[in-house]
Write a protein that holds these residues in place. Sequence first.
Motif, PDB file in Angstrom:
ATOM      1  N   ARG A 211      -5.102  -6.294  10.138  1.00 28.33           N
ATOM      2  CA  ARG A 211      -6.291  -6.723   9.401  1.00 28.33           C
ATOM      3  C   ARG A 211      -6.978  -7.928  10.018  1.00 28.33           C
ATOM      4  O   ARG A 211      -8.156  -8.182   9.754  1.00 28.33           O
ATOM      5  CB  ARG A 211      -5.910  -7.096   7.959  1.00 28.33           C
ATOM      6  N   GLY A 212      -6.231  -8.736  10.747  1.00 31.30           N
ATOM      7  CA  GLY A 212      -6.763  -9.998  11.263  1.00 31.30           C
ATOM      8  C   GLY A 212      -6.272 -11.187  10.471  1.00 31.30           C
ATOM      9  O   GLY A 212      -6.041 -12.262  11.020  1.00 31.30           O
ATOM     10  N   ASP A 213      -6.104 -11.019   9.143  1.00 34.68           N
ATOM     11  CA  ASP A 213      -5.557 -12.062   8.281  1.00 34.68           C
ATOM     12  C   ASP A 213      -5.128 -11.404   6.971  1.00 34.68           C
ATOM     13  O   ASP A 213      -5.185 -10.180   6.819  1.00 34.68           O
ATOM     14  CB  ASP A 213      -6.561 -13.193   8.043  1.00 34.68           C
ATOM     15  N   LEU A 214      -4.714 -12.237   6.014  1.00 38.67           N
ATOM     16  CA  LEU A 214      -4.245 -11.730   4.716  1.00 38.67           C
ATOM     17  C   LEU A 214      -5.309 -11.849   3.624  1.00 38.67           C
ATOM     18  O   LEU A 214      -5.015 -11.557   2.457  1.00 38.67           O
ATOM     19  CB  LEU A 214      -2.986 -12.487   4.278  1.00 38.67           C
ATOM     20  N   ALA A 215      -6.507 -12.231   3.975  1.00 43.98           N
ATOM     21  CA  ALA A 215      -7.555 -12.441   2.965  1.00 43.98           C
ATOM     22  C   ALA A 215      -7.825 -11.153   2.194  1.00 43.98           C
ATOM     23  O   ALA A 215      -8.014 -10.081   2.789  1.00 43.98           O
ATOM     24  CB  ALA A 215      -8.831 -12.933   3.639  1.00 43.98           C
ATOM     25  N   GLY A 216      -7.825 -11.258   0.879  1.00 47.11           N
ATOM     26  CA  GLY A 216      -8.138 -10.117   0.030  1.00 47.11           C
ATOM     27  C   GLY A 216      -7.071  -9.057  -0.030  1.00 47.11           C
ATOM     28  O   GLY A 216      -7.322  -7.956  -0.526  1.00 47.11           O
ATOM     29  N   PHE A 217      -5.875  -9.376   0.455  1.00 47.57           N
ATOM     30  CA  PHE A 217      -4.794  -8.397   0.511  1.00 47.57           C
ATOM     31  C   PHE A 217      -3.627  -8.881  -0.341  1.00 47.57           C
ATOM     32  O   PHE A 217      -3.249 -10.052  -0.288  1.00 47.57           O
ATOM     33  CB  PHE A 217      -4.325  -8.202   1.950  1.00 47.57           C
ATOM     34  N   ASP A 218      -3.054  -7.960  -1.142  1.00 44.63           N
ATOM     35  CA  ASP A 218      -1.937  -8.316  -2.020  1.00 44.63           C
ATOM     36  C   ASP A 218      -0.602  -7.904  -1.415  1.00 44.63           C
ATOM     37  O   ASP A 218      -0.456  -6.785  -0.912  1.00 44.63           O
ATOM     38  CB  ASP A 218      -2.091  -7.639  -3.387  1.00 44.63           C
ATOM     39  N   ILE A 219       0.359  -8.814  -1.483  1.00 50.66           N
ATOM     40  CA  ILE A 219       1.755  -8.504  -1.180  1.00 50.66           C
ATOM     41  C   ILE A 219       2.532  -8.702  -2.472  1.00 50.66           C
ATOM     42  O   ILE A 219       2.630  -9.825  -2.986  1.00 50.66           O
ATOM     43  CB  ILE A 219       2.316  -9.392  -0.062  1.00 50.66           C
ATOM     44  N   ALA A 220       3.040  -7.598  -3.017  1.00 49.92           N
ATOM     45  CA  ALA A 220       3.700  -7.618  -4.326  1.00 49.92           C
ATOM     46  C   ALA A 220       5.203  -7.477  -4.106  1.00 49.92           C
ATOM     47  O   ALA A 220       5.690  -6.386  -3.792  1.00 49.92           O
ATOM     48  CB  ALA A 220       3.169  -6.475  -5.185  1.00 49.92           C
ATOM     49  N   VAL A 221       5.938  -8.575  -4.242  1.00 50.78           N
ATOM     50  CA  VAL A 221       7.368  -8.562  -3.947  1.00 50.78           C
ATOM     51  C   VAL A 221       8.173  -8.322  -5.226  1.00 50.78           C
ATOM     52  O   VAL A 221       7.857  -8.853  -6.292  1.00 50.78           O
ATOM     53  CB  VAL A 221       7.816  -9.868  -3.255  1.00 50.78           C
ATOM     54  N   ARG A 222       9.191  -7.502  -5.095  1.00 50.94           N
ATOM     55  CA  ARG A 222      10.069  -7.174  -6.212  1.00 50.94           C
ATOM     56  C   ARG A 222      11.067  -8.312  -6.417  1.00 50.94           C
ATOM     57  O   ARG A 222      11.664  -8.816  -5.459  1.00 50.94           O
ATOM     58  CB  ARG A 222      10.807  -5.875  -5.906  1.00 50.94           C
ATOM     59  N   VAL A 223      11.234  -8.746  -7.680  1.00 51.10           N
ATOM     60  CA  VAL A 223      12.202  -9.788  -8.022  1.00 51.10           C
ATOM     61  C   VAL A 223      12.997  -9.338  -9.236  1.00 51.10           C
ATOM     62  O   VAL A 223      12.601  -8.425  -9.969  1.00 51.10           O
ATOM     63  CB  VAL A 223      11.507 -11.140  -8.311  1.00 51.10           C
TER      64      VAL A 223
END
Length: 263
Positions: A211-223
């Motif tokens: 993408r080039g960066d993480l802007a506007g992108f979600d990383i949803a981690v399981r906890v």
Amino acid sequence: MRHAVFVAPFGPLADPHRLIDLAVAVEASGWDALFLWDHVLRRDPAVDVADPWVLMGAVAAATDRIRIGPMVTPIVRRRLVKLAREALTVDALSRGRLTLGLGLGVDTSGELSKLGDPVDPVERGRMLDEGVPVLPALLAGEHVEHRGSHYTVDDVRVGPPSPQGRPPLWFAARADARRPVRRAAAYDGVFPIEMDAQRYDTLVETIVSTRGDLAGFDIAVRVDPGESPPAYTDGTATWAVHAWPEIVDPDVLDAVVAAGPPT
């Protein structure tokens, strides 16, 4: 960081009224989302399984703020137009609160093999790769023309229109599986599985290189329920998905939900 309650509509939570009460409590206690497993069968001993899409419609009508979504729906056992219709209806009913999780699916309880759906992971990956570009076009209200190995959509347009333009698409992916992560990076988010610090670093590196960066992108981690994400996700993860086992103790679930998300 936003926090989601992630439960299976199995056993006690297969009762629609119980699940709606949970959704109302999730919203009242300050959580940001309620996500549901999407399965049609579960392993022995057999348990009751409610349909997540019907439940999401009910949750949408009973709440005003929380996001709603399946984590995750396998394209391999769905007709694309049926999935698009369901997603757009839930999105309209919730006034734009649907997040659509997608993935390959699993055959853990024979929910593919016992129903005649493809089991081979390579074939399922090809179906996902072919279906993924088609589904967002349907969700965006475009006239879609597609003829491929697995799907045909001949000048079809579906509605009602999404209040979001198109619901965000998240994809389940093993954190070090570069091709699935690149697929997710082309859209709106990733729901990583089998994650540790090294694999997570690989995931972030792959997303940024795509993408080039993480802007506007979600990383949803399981906890684990009520816990905070691991320190190695600081500054990059955007969601903590508090994952409950497939059969829950309702009293314990209610207590954790009532306490609200970690601060």
